[in-house]
Write an enzyme that holds these catalytic residues in place. Structure first.
Site, PDB file in Angstrom:
ATOM      1  N   SER A 121       0.923   0.161  -2.953  1.00 36.04           N
ATOM      2  CA  SER A 121       1.030  -1.260  -3.310  1.00 36.04           C
ATOM      3  C   SER A 121       0.643  -1.488  -4.768  1.00 36.04           C
ATOM      4  CB  SER A 121       0.135  -2.115  -2.409  1.00 36.04           C
ATOM      5  OG  SER A 121       0.539  -1.992  -1.067  1.00 36.04           O
ATOM      6  N   SER A 142       2.593   7.081  -2.409  1.00 34.06           N
ATOM      7  CA  SER A 142       1.313   6.796  -1.770  1.00 34.06           C
ATOM      8  C   SER A 142       0.890   8.006  -0.947  1.00 34.06           C
ATOM      9  CB  SER A 142       1.456   5.570  -0.868  1.00 34.06           C
ATOM     10  OG  SER A 142       0.261   5.377  -0.148  1.00 34.06           O
ATOM     11  N   ALA A 143      -0.325   8.516  -1.232  1.00 33.29           N
ATOM     12  CA  ALA A 143      -0.753   9.792  -0.636  1.00 33.29           C
ATOM     13  C   ALA A 143      -0.838   9.748   0.887  1.00 33.29           C
ATOM     14  CB  ALA A 143      -2.106  10.207  -1.227  1.00 33.29           C
ATOM     15  N   HIS A 144      -1.203   8.590   1.459  1.00 31.58           N
ATOM     16  CA  HIS A 144      -1.418   8.582   2.914  1.00 31.58           C
ATOM     17  C   HIS A 144      -0.118   8.618   3.711  1.00 31.58           C
ATOM     18  CE1 HIS A 144      -0.682   4.319   4.288  1.00 31.58           C
ATOM     19  NE2 HIS A 144      -0.853   4.055   3.021  1.00 31.58           N
ATOM     20  N   CYS A 164       4.756 -10.199  15.895  1.00 36.46           N
ATOM     21  CA  CYS A 164       4.341 -11.445  16.515  1.00 36.46           C
ATOM     22  C   CYS A 164       3.461 -12.220  15.552  1.00 36.46           C
ATOM     23  CB  CYS A 164       3.568 -11.135  17.790  1.00 36.46           C
ATOM     24  SG  CYS A 164       3.690 -12.422  19.004  1.00 36.46           S
TER      25      CYS A 164
HETATM   26  C1  LIG Z   1       3.337   2.107   2.881  1.00 38.04           C
HETATM   27  C2  LIG Z   1       4.293   1.597   1.865  1.00 38.04           C
HETATM   28  C3  LIG Z   1       3.856   0.937   0.709  1.00 38.04           C
HETATM   29  C4  LIG Z   1       2.394   0.602   0.476  1.00 38.04           C
HETATM   30  O1  LIG Z   1       1.622   1.742   0.223  1.00 38.04           O
HETATM   31  P1  LIG Z   1       0.015   1.612   0.401  1.00 38.04           P
HETATM   32  O2  LIG Z   1      -0.496   2.911  -0.131  1.00 38.04           O
HETATM   33  O3  LIG Z   1      -0.221   1.464   1.863  1.00 38.04           O
HETATM   34  O4  LIG Z   1      -0.421   0.460  -0.402  1.00 38.04           O
HETATM   35  C5  LIG Z   1       4.787   0.535  -0.213  1.00 38.04           C
HETATM   36  N1  LIG Z   1       6.090   0.763  -0.022  1.00 38.04           N
HETATM   37  C6  LIG Z   1       6.570   1.384   1.072  1.00 38.04           C
HETATM   38  C7  LIG Z   1       8.024   1.621   1.214  1.00 38.04           C
HETATM   39  C8  LIG Z   1       5.686   1.817   2.058  1.00 38.04           C
HETATM   40  O5  LIG Z   1       6.156   2.435   3.134  1.00 38.04           O
END
Ligand SMILES: *Cc1c(COP(=O)(O)O)cnc(C)c1O
Length: 391
Positions: A76, A203-205, A328
């Site tokens: 993000s 994003s690493a996670h 929801c």
């Molecule tokens: C998960 C995601 C994000 C946000 O990443 P975060 O590390 O959770 O802030 C942004 N863009 C896409 C397409 C995502 O799947």
């Protein structure tokens, strides 16, 4: 393979567990190697060296220069920095931004925030498979366009966009081009020269690294207005003491994911296709997203006449973790902007289910969810689609 608690985990697009090899690489930087990379003493310099090495590793995968990598607090923040930063830095040239109508909220809401600051944003439509037409991007460009941002692959329906073609177009018109590549992290090639992008978010996670760590690639010469002010970290582009353990985790995770990518994509695609074939046998069920140009781990469906939220609760009771774009909010089920954009009507767009596979997924999990789904869909339809519980 179910998780230790018995869960069949089908929500890898939401987050992934930290790989044990990644955790092992991170641990010293929480304890003995805790130094601030800004310190002149050896403890600090070892931390700085770890950050430098991580930057080089990621640059090698993206095929860019280490100085073109900016570490952030997640996907993000990378999206916010790229979009606000590039738009604001080019404000004197124009105030027009082009994006798509199916972006992640980190992009859409950032564009909406810029509209409040006087920018004009074009939200391009997509076709029924969730793809942006390159010709639509070309037609939307005006002399005032200062940024194009289109995601590499969609998080809800898995459709992959023609990024290199859009990139070539933007480059010919000298317009900075950003892509949110967060869903592509461990699944798609990330060569920024081939993708022809000026900025790219990760994003690493999403690829078995830690939550709270992101990467922004920013091509040399692309002007950016910093969004976080303070120290001179990240070459004055993003202030704040480096998250050393997180950065080491991100580079270790990306290296592992990209080394294993080709074999893992083959394995996941086979499981995904089996799952799609099983679910498509359910009456009034259809695949959402592109049939072939889709992420290897994404199986996403619409079921006519049911509510996705209710289905998720039934799946959870059966030990299956999944998600839906039909969330929801208050008492009613609202279809996501993505499902509306691909043209699903009211009879279909409330019954969305996203099953995303990952490293722990085996045929056993696919069999489990395939066995449960038909009767759940059937019984929800008989109940007249009322959610089993309000929450
Ligand atoms: C998960 C995601 C994000 C946000 O990443 P975060 O590390 O959770 O802030 C942004 N863009 C896409 C397409 C995502 O799947």
């Amino acid at each position: 393979m179910p998780l230790p608690d018995g869960t069949h985990y089908f929500d890898h697009a939401a987050t992934t567990p930290v790989d044990p090899r990644v955790l092992a690489a991170m641990l010293p930087y929480f304890s003995t190697e805790f130094g601030n990379p800004g310190g002149v003493y050896r403890l600090g310099q070892r931390a700085a060296a770890a950050v430098d090495e991580s930057r080089e590793e990621i640059a090698a995968i993206l095929r860019c220069r280490p100085t073109e990598i900016i570490f952030t607090s997640g996907g993000s923040e990378a999206d916010n920095l790229a979009i606000k930063g590039i738009a604001q830095a080019n404000r004197a040239r124009g105030n027009h931004i082009i994006t798509s109508s199916i972006e992640h909220h980190a992009v859409l809401h950032t564009c909406q925030a810029l509209e409040q600051q006087g920018f004009q944003v074009t939200y391009l439509p997509v076709d029924a498979q969730g793809r942006v037409a390159v010709a639509d991007v070309a037609a939307a460009i005006t002399p005032a366009t200062v940024l194009v941002t289109i995601m590499l692959a969609n998080n809800e329906i898995g459709s992959i966009q023609p990024i290199a073609e859009i990139g070539a177009l933007c480059r010919a018109r000298h317009i900075p081009f950003h892509t949110d590549a967060v869903q592509g992290g461990g699944l798609l090639p990330l060569d920024v020269t081939q993708l022809q992008v000026d900025a790219l978010s990760l994003s690493a996670h999403k690829f078995y690294g830690p939550r709270g760590v992101g990467v922004l690639y920013l091509r040399t010469g692309t002007r950016i207005a910093p969004q976080t002010h303070g120290g001179s970290q990240e070459r004055n582009r993003r202030a704040g003491t480096e998250n050393v353990a997180g950065i080491v985790g991100a580079s270790t995770a990306l290296t592992l994911a990209q080394n294993e990518r080709v074999t893992e994509v083959v394995r996941l695609s086979a499981l995904r296709d089996q799952l799609i074939a099983n679910v498509e046998r359910i009456p009034a069920a259809r695949l959402t997203g592109h049939p072939t140009d889709r992420l290897a781990n994404n199986a996403s469906f619409a079921f006519q006449g049911i509510e996705g939220e209710a289905l998720l609760l039934h799946l959870d009771l059966a030990g299956i973790a999944a998600s839906s774009g039909s969330a929801c909010t208050s008492a009613v089920v609202d279809p996501s902007h993505v499902l509306v954009a691909i043209g699903l009507d009211d009879h279909w767009n409330r019954g969305h289910l996203r099953l995303t596979l990952g490293r722990d997924t085996t045929a056993e999990d696919v069999t489990a969810v395939s066995a449960q789904l038909p009767m759940m869909v059937e019984s929800l339809r008989q109940l007249g689609s009322t959610p089993i519980a309000s929450h």
